[in-house]
Design a protein around this motif. Structure first.
Motif, PDB file in Angstrom:
ATOM      1  N   THR A 228      19.489  29.977   0.436  1.00 12.53           N
ATOM      2  CA  THR A 228      18.656  28.875   0.937  1.00 12.53           C
ATOM      3  C   THR A 228      19.190  28.281   2.228  1.00 12.53           C
ATOM      4  N   GLY A 229      20.488  28.057   2.236  1.00 12.68           N
ATOM      5  CA  GLY A 229      21.033  27.321   3.363  1.00 12.68           C
ATOM      6  C   GLY A 229      20.873  28.071   4.658  1.00 12.68           C
ATOM      7  N   PHE A 230      20.827  29.415   4.556  1.00 16.13           N
ATOM      8  CA  PHE A 230      20.743  30.228   5.756  1.00 16.13           C
ATOM      9  C   PHE A 230      19.474  29.906   6.516  1.00 16.13           C
ATOM     10  N   TYR A 231      18.344  29.800   5.799  1.00 19.52           N
ATOM     11  CA  TYR A 231      17.072  29.655   6.485  1.00 19.52           C
ATOM     12  C   TYR A 231      17.011  28.372   7.282  1.00 19.52           C
ATOM     13  N   SER A 232      17.551  27.291   6.728  1.00 21.13           N
ATOM     14  CA  SER A 232      17.432  26.040   7.473  1.00 21.13           C
ATOM     15  C   SER A 232      18.563  25.873   8.472  1.00 21.13           C
ATOM     16  N   LYS A 233      19.778  26.221   8.064  1.00 20.47           N
ATOM     17  CA  LYS A 233      20.913  25.947   8.946  1.00 20.47           C
ATOM     18  C   LYS A 233      20.866  26.821  10.188  1.00 20.47           C
ATOM     19  N   ASP A 234      20.535  28.088   9.998  1.00 19.97           N
ATOM     20  CA  ASP A 234      20.537  28.971  11.146  1.00 19.97           C
ATOM     21  C   ASP A 234      19.438  28.631  12.127  1.00 19.97           C
TER      22      ASP A 234
ATOM     23  N   SER B 223       0.851  -1.185   0.000  1.00 18.60           N
ATOM     24  CA  SER B 223       0.000   0.000   0.000  1.00 18.60           C
ATOM     25  C   SER B 223       0.885   1.232   0.000  1.00 18.60           C
ATOM     26  N   LEU B 224       0.388   2.262  -0.640  1.00 24.32           N
ATOM     27  CA  LEU B 224       1.118   3.517  -0.753  1.00 24.32           C
ATOM     28  C   LEU B 224       0.430   4.580   0.088  1.00 24.32           C
ATOM     29  N   MET B 225       1.242   5.425   0.685  1.00 24.46           N
ATOM     30  CA  MET B 225       0.691   6.488   1.510  1.00 24.46           C
ATOM     31  C   MET B 225       1.279   7.801   1.037  1.00 24.46           C
ATOM     32  N   PHE B 226       0.429   8.744   0.698  1.00 29.62           N
ATOM     33  CA  PHE B 226       0.919  10.048   0.255  1.00 29.62           C
ATOM     34  C   PHE B 226       0.464  11.082   1.246  1.00 29.62           C
ATOM     35  N   ASP B 227       1.246  11.251   2.301  1.00 30.44           N
ATOM     36  CA  ASP B 227       0.943  12.386   3.165  1.00 30.44           C
ATOM     37  C   ASP B 227       2.043  13.422   2.982  1.00 30.44           C
ATOM     38  N   THR B 228       2.053  14.446   3.800  1.00 31.58           N
ATOM     39  CA  THR B 228       2.861  15.617   3.494  1.00 31.58           C
ATOM     40  C   THR B 228       4.344  15.300   3.442  1.00 31.58           C
ATOM     41  N   LEU B 229       4.805  14.525   4.417  1.00 34.42           N
ATOM     42  CA  LEU B 229       6.227  14.177   4.425  1.00 34.42           C
ATOM     43  C   LEU B 229       6.594  13.438   3.146  1.00 34.42           C
ATOM     44  N   THR B 230       5.709  12.535   2.710  1.00 32.81           N
ATOM     45  CA  THR B 230       5.988  11.777   1.498  1.00 32.81           C
ATOM     46  C   THR B 230       6.096  12.682   0.296  1.00 32.81           C
ATOM     47  N   VAL B 231       5.130  13.628   0.135  1.00 35.37           N
ATOM     48  CA  VAL B 231       5.187  14.416  -1.094  1.00 35.37           C
ATOM     49  C   VAL B 231       6.360  15.365  -1.083  1.00 35.37           C
ATOM     50  N   VAL B 232       6.777  15.842   0.079  1.00 35.78           N
ATOM     51  CA  VAL B 232       7.984  16.672   0.097  1.00 35.78           C
ATOM     52  C   VAL B 232       9.173  15.864  -0.397  1.00 35.78           C
ATOM     53  N   MET B 233       9.298  14.627   0.127  1.00 38.78           N
ATOM     54  CA  MET B 233      10.393  13.780  -0.327  1.00 38.78           C
ATOM     55  C   MET B 233      10.254  13.446  -1.811  1.00 38.78           C
ATOM     56  N   LEU B 234       9.006  13.278  -2.271  1.00 36.21           N
ATOM     57  CA  LEU B 234       8.789  12.987  -3.693  1.00 36.21           C
ATOM     58  C   LEU B 234       9.315  14.120  -4.557  1.00 36.21           C
ATOM     59  N   ILE B 235       8.993  15.332  -4.158  1.00 35.28           N
ATOM     60  CA  ILE B 235       9.477  16.489  -4.920  1.00 35.28           C
ATOM     61  C   ILE B 235      10.996  16.451  -4.986  1.00 35.28           C
ATOM     62  N   VAL B 236      11.615  16.314  -3.827  1.00 30.31           N
ATOM     63  CA  VAL B 236      13.080  16.345  -3.779  1.00 30.31           C
ATOM     64  C   VAL B 236      13.653  15.256  -4.672  1.00 30.31           C
ATOM     65  N   VAL B 237      13.170  14.034  -4.477  1.00 32.77           N
ATOM     66  CA  VAL B 237      13.773  12.904  -5.179  1.00 32.77           C
ATOM     67  C   VAL B 237      13.564  13.031  -6.678  1.00 32.77           C
TER      68      VAL B 237
ATOM     69  N   GLY C  70      16.923  26.940  -7.469  1.00 35.52           N
ATOM     70  CA  GLY C  70      16.511  26.294  -6.233  1.00 35.52           C
ATOM     71  C   GLY C  70      17.373  26.723  -5.069  1.00 35.52           C
ATOM     72  N   SER C  71      18.703  26.791  -5.274  1.00 38.06           N
ATOM     73  CA  SER C  71      19.582  27.119  -4.160  1.00 38.06           C
ATOM     74  C   SER C  71      19.362  28.521  -3.656  1.00 38.06           C
ATOM     75  N   ILE C  72      18.877  29.414  -4.512  1.00 34.85           N
ATOM     76  CA  ILE C  72      18.761  30.797  -4.063  1.00 34.85           C
ATOM     77  C   ILE C  72      17.381  31.046  -3.457  1.00 34.85           C
TER      78      ILE C  72
ATOM     79  N   HIS D 222      15.719  21.377   5.989  1.00 35.92           N
ATOM     80  CA  HIS D 222      17.148  21.369   5.672  1.00 35.92           C
ATOM     81  C   HIS D 222      17.479  20.291   4.669  1.00 35.92           C
ATOM     82  N   LEU D 223      16.767  19.163   4.764  1.00 33.64           N
ATOM     83  CA  LEU D 223      16.964  18.088   3.786  1.00 33.64           C
ATOM     84  C   LEU D 223      16.668  18.590   2.389  1.00 33.64           C
ATOM     85  N   MET D 224      15.559  19.294   2.240  1.00 34.66           N
ATOM     86  CA  MET D 224      15.187  19.772   0.909  1.00 34.66           C
ATOM     87  C   MET D 224      16.193  20.794   0.384  1.00 34.66           C
ATOM     88  N   ASN D 225      16.552  21.728   1.242  1.00 31.66           N
ATOM     89  CA  ASN D 225      17.513  22.736   0.796  1.00 31.66           C
ATOM     90  C   ASN D 225      18.846  22.116   0.466  1.00 31.66           C
ATOM     91  N   HIS D 226      19.266  21.201   1.345  1.00 28.09           N
ATOM     92  CA  HIS D 226      20.558  20.561   1.130  1.00 28.09           C
ATOM     93  C   HIS D 226      20.588  19.805  -0.181  1.00 28.09           C
TER      94      HIS D 226
END
Lengths: 115, 671
Positions: free
Chosen positions: B397-403, B75-89, B474-476, B338-342
């Motif tokens: 980008t990195g500033f927002y998550s890292k800081d 079974s597949l589950m598409f909740d928010t965490l999943t779709v964020v990872m889907l976008i990234v991947v 994306g990085s900016i 941070h995962l997405m930005n990274h």
């Protein structure tokens, strides 16, 4: 005289202690059987041991014929003598031919039925 | 639509893999790229539907295991965490596919490469969309195998073989931890579905279970084993040794696997299991400490690396440490952000490093580069902006998550949080240092390359430039655009996918920390960058004296040998385990004992027995006669004793018989 001899014989026959006469033929039989096992030299010794076995069995027949007062034991003993003689003749004839073919009559070359 | 997001890369992989002869090199690369691109478009639609419109989707496909005590469905589950990872991947995978169409153009095995890339994407999608732990484990193992195949792409190269084996073996150790966690979860919750586990996790708080006669807290031991799985996959301290050596694969592989997707699988697992982790505070402390140590360790080791890709690999390891310790402090949404930005700026860095390597005809050593700023300015801009984003320069980008990770670490009033904060700040310093060292050695100064190479150096062709431009935007911009949605106060973007207990939320406190604390990370980064540039240009004499001095040499030795982790593992762990694995468990157990009591041993025993019995038939008459006589004796005995076979049978005769058989059979074994 004759009646005394008959009395002796009848008293011997009615007081027949079988135990005295069992052991000797048994020992002869044992010697003959061991002779077959312990034979390392040649086949003539095996034939001789076979004769000793037959002799022992012969003696048993005679002893039991006296003990049981039945004549058939002694008649059968004559049969055994005849058959033993005939079988020894055949065995020695085969031995002569074996010596003609192989050139030796040692036991250790006779393992044809190994397998 | 949702199912095709997951299946399209698989179809692309199969077609381009098996149809390579039919389609040719260009055809199979095109098919693979198109399929992943379609999957990317569809995952944008899924993001709009699930994330922005707030309607998660659960698909129950078909049954896998249907026994009475364990029921698992595909079974597949598409909740928010999943779709964020889907976008990234999918974004990174599409861009890597397009990039490798140009980068690997003259490789004859390009069809296999694209097939493996798509297969990797497919397994990663299975991992992030799974609804139960067993399907996640399928994806987990699948990305491990795909990474082995991709690192080992040029399989005739011995270093690639070694690195790929190291990667898969170290990963396997982590997988063992994850397997144990699955077992214990099944033992406690009687199910492996996420919906069941997360709903009932709170009822098992402070519940002890007994393992090997030791009383442990149930949720803590589950979370520790889950974290061991994450340590293996995300290259945290302890099982990190595979990540730098995995740079033996082609550069697009490094960009896909070791920047954006596979190494984030461990972090994804931790974030997905946040409902369980929240109820195990001791496990969270361990996660924080190890994440912080990883960040610091990788940053210090990256300072003295000489290979271009290895510096970026250690940078990845360090940022993963950031993500992990952010999770350990219960800031899961910040970690995902941070995962997405990274993913964006690290993929940018890797792909531009690939562009540099491509320009210099496969030269990877930084010390042999230099002075490229006027020759490949496009790549220079990419690497510069990627590094600035990585360092956390304000408003990229990195500033927002890292800081925000560091601020939240400071405002959490516990010792492990302060430990993580200071290690994070120090590693920010070192990150800036090695980023600018890389830029300086590669682009500024005077050239160290050969004349032929630098005469032919050209900038990236169009197909390699397009992914870089997209990642640049994306990085900016992604940091600023997505910040409020992901980590803003009171956002309902995450819905049910991430749980944070109320007494672990420190977002409000982080607004009121002193102003200089907020400035320290930026200050340290700028100092690091300045030190790198100054040491290499103006104060280079001082720096040279420092590197020749005994303190400098010893420091270099420790850091270059990766704090002697590799040497320690090789000498004290691997050597003995290999000896055990070959001599004891293979020769003595597998080939020895188990074969002895298995079919091989039985065949050998029967052969020995038949040989023994065969020796009875000597062929001599007197042997046969003796056996007659023995039989006669036995018969006579039985005749006079009424066929009684139960003689006085002492059990010790059995042992004597066994010893006799053993002594008689020795000369058969030692042939």
């Amino acid at each position: 005289m004759i009646i005394n001899d008959y009395n002796n014989i009848i008293s011997w026959l009615s007081n027949f202690n079988l135990n005295l006469y069992i052991l000797l033929p048994l020992q002869l039989f044992g010697i003959g059987v061991w002779g077959i096992f312990l034979n390392r030299r040649n086949i003539i010794l095996m034939l001789m041991s076979l004769e000793i076995i037959l002799l022992a069995v012969n003696l048993y027949f005679i002893i039991y014929s006296v003990y049981l007062d039945d004549l058939i034991g002694q008649i059968f003993s004559l049969f055994i003598l005849t058959v033993a003689a005939a079988e020894s003749a055949i065995g020695l004839a085969i031995l002569v031919i074996l010596y003609n073919v192989r050139g030796t009559i040692a036991i250790e070359y006779l393992n044809y039925i190994k397998g | 639509m949702y199912l095709s997001i997951v299946l399209l890369p698989a179809i692309g992989s199969i077609i381009s893999g098996f149809g390579a002869k039919l389609l040719g090199n260009k055809g199979s690369s095109f098919i693979a790229t198109i399929s992943v691109f379609l999957s990317c478009i569809l995952s944008f639609c899924a993001f709009y539907e699930v994330g922005i419109s707030g309607s998660p989707c659960y698909l129950n496909l078909f049954t896998w295991i249907d026994s009475g005590i364990l029921n698992i469905n595909w079974s597949l589950m598409f909740d928010t965490l999943t779709v964020v990872m889907l976008i990234v991947v999918t974004i990174v995978s599409t861009l890597v596919h397009i990039y490798s169409m140009e980068y690997m153009k003259q490789d004859p095995h390009i069809a296999r490469f694209f097939s493996y890339l798509s297969m990797f994407t497919f397994f990663m999608l299975i991992l992030v969309t799974s609804n139960n732990l067993l399907q996640l484990f399928v994806g987990w193992e699948g990305v491990g195998i795909s990474s082995y195949l991709l690192i080992n792409f040029w399989y005739t190269r011995i270093q690639a073989n070694k690195s790929a084996m190291k990667a898969i073996i170290v990963n396997r150790i982590g997988d063992f931890g994850l397997t144990l966690a699955i077992f214990i979860i099944y033992y406690i919750f009687k199910s492996l579905d996420f919906s069941v586990i997360f709903a009932s996790a709170s009822y098992f708080y402070n519940n002890n279970i007994t393992i090997f006669n030791i009383n442990v807290d149930a949720l803590t031991i589950i979370c520790i084993f889950l974290f061991i799985g994450a340590v293996g996959k995300s290259a945290q301290l302890g099982l990190h040794t595979w990540l730098p050596d995995a740079m033996e694969g082609p550069t697009p592989v490094s960009a896909l696997i070791h920047a954006a997707t596979m190494v984030t699988a461990g972090v994804f697992l931790i974030i997905r299991c946040s409902p369980i982790l929240e109820f195990a505070p001791s496990a969270l402390i361990i996660i924080t400490i190890i994440g912080a140590m990883t960040a610091f360790f990788a940053a210090t080791t990256g300072v003295v690396q000489n290979d271009l890709k290895r510096v970026i690999a250690y940078s990845t390891c360090s940022q993963l440490g950031y993500m992990v310790f952010a999770c350990g402090l219960s800031n899961y949404s910040v970690s995902v952000f941070h995962l997405m930005n990274h993913a964006f700026f690290k993929a940018l860095l890797f792909l531009s490093a690939g562009s540099v390597i491509h320009a210099l005809a496969d030269e990877q050593d930084m010390r042999k580069m230099g002075g490229l700023v006027k020759i490949i300015p496009f790549t220079y801009i990419m690497i510069l902006i990627g590094s600035l984003s990585l360092m956390g320069i304000p408003f990229l980008t990195g500033f927002y998550s890292k800081d925000i990770i560091l601020e939240l670490a400071y405002s959490n009033y516990s010792i492990h949080a302060i430990f993580a904060y200071w290690l994070g700040v120090l590693s920010a310093f070192f990150t800036a240092f090695y980023s600018f060292r890389l830029i300086y050695l590669t682009f500024y100064g005077e050239t160290n390359t050969y004349k032929i190479i630098i005469q032919k150096a050209h900038d990236a062709p169009i197909l390699m430039s397009i992914p870089l431009i997209i990642l640049l935007f994306g990085s900016i911009f992604v940091g600023y655009i997505a910040k409020d949605m992901f980590i803003g106060l009171g956002t309902d973007f995450w819905g049910n996918s991430i749980l944070t207990l109320p007494n672990n939320i420190v977002v409000l406190e982080s607004e009121f920390i002193p102003y200089y604390i907020k400035l320290i990370p930026v200050l340290f980064s700028i100092c690091g960058a300045l030190f790198a540039i100054l040491f290499n240009s103006i104060f280079s004499n001082f720096f040279n004296y420092f590197t020749i001095s005994s303190f400098g040499i010893n420091l270099y030795k420790i850091l270059n040998k990766k704090w002697f982790f590799d040497m320690f593992y090789n000498q004290y762990v691997v050597k003995y385990l290999l000896y055990f694995g070959y001599n004891i468990s293979f020769k003595i157990l597998d080939r020895g004992f188990i074969e002895l009591i298995g079919p091989t041993g039985i065949v050998r025993l029967i052969k020995q027995m038949s040989n023994t019995i065969h020796n009875l038939q000597t062929g001599y008459i007197y042997s046969y006669t003796m056996i007659f006589m023995v039989g006669v004796v036995v018969l006579l005995n039985n005749y006079y004793n009424n066929f009684n076979y139960n003689y006085n049978f002492d059990i010790r005769i059995i042992f004597i018989i066994i010893i006799i058989i053993y002594l008689n059979s020795i000369n058969y074994i030692k042939k």
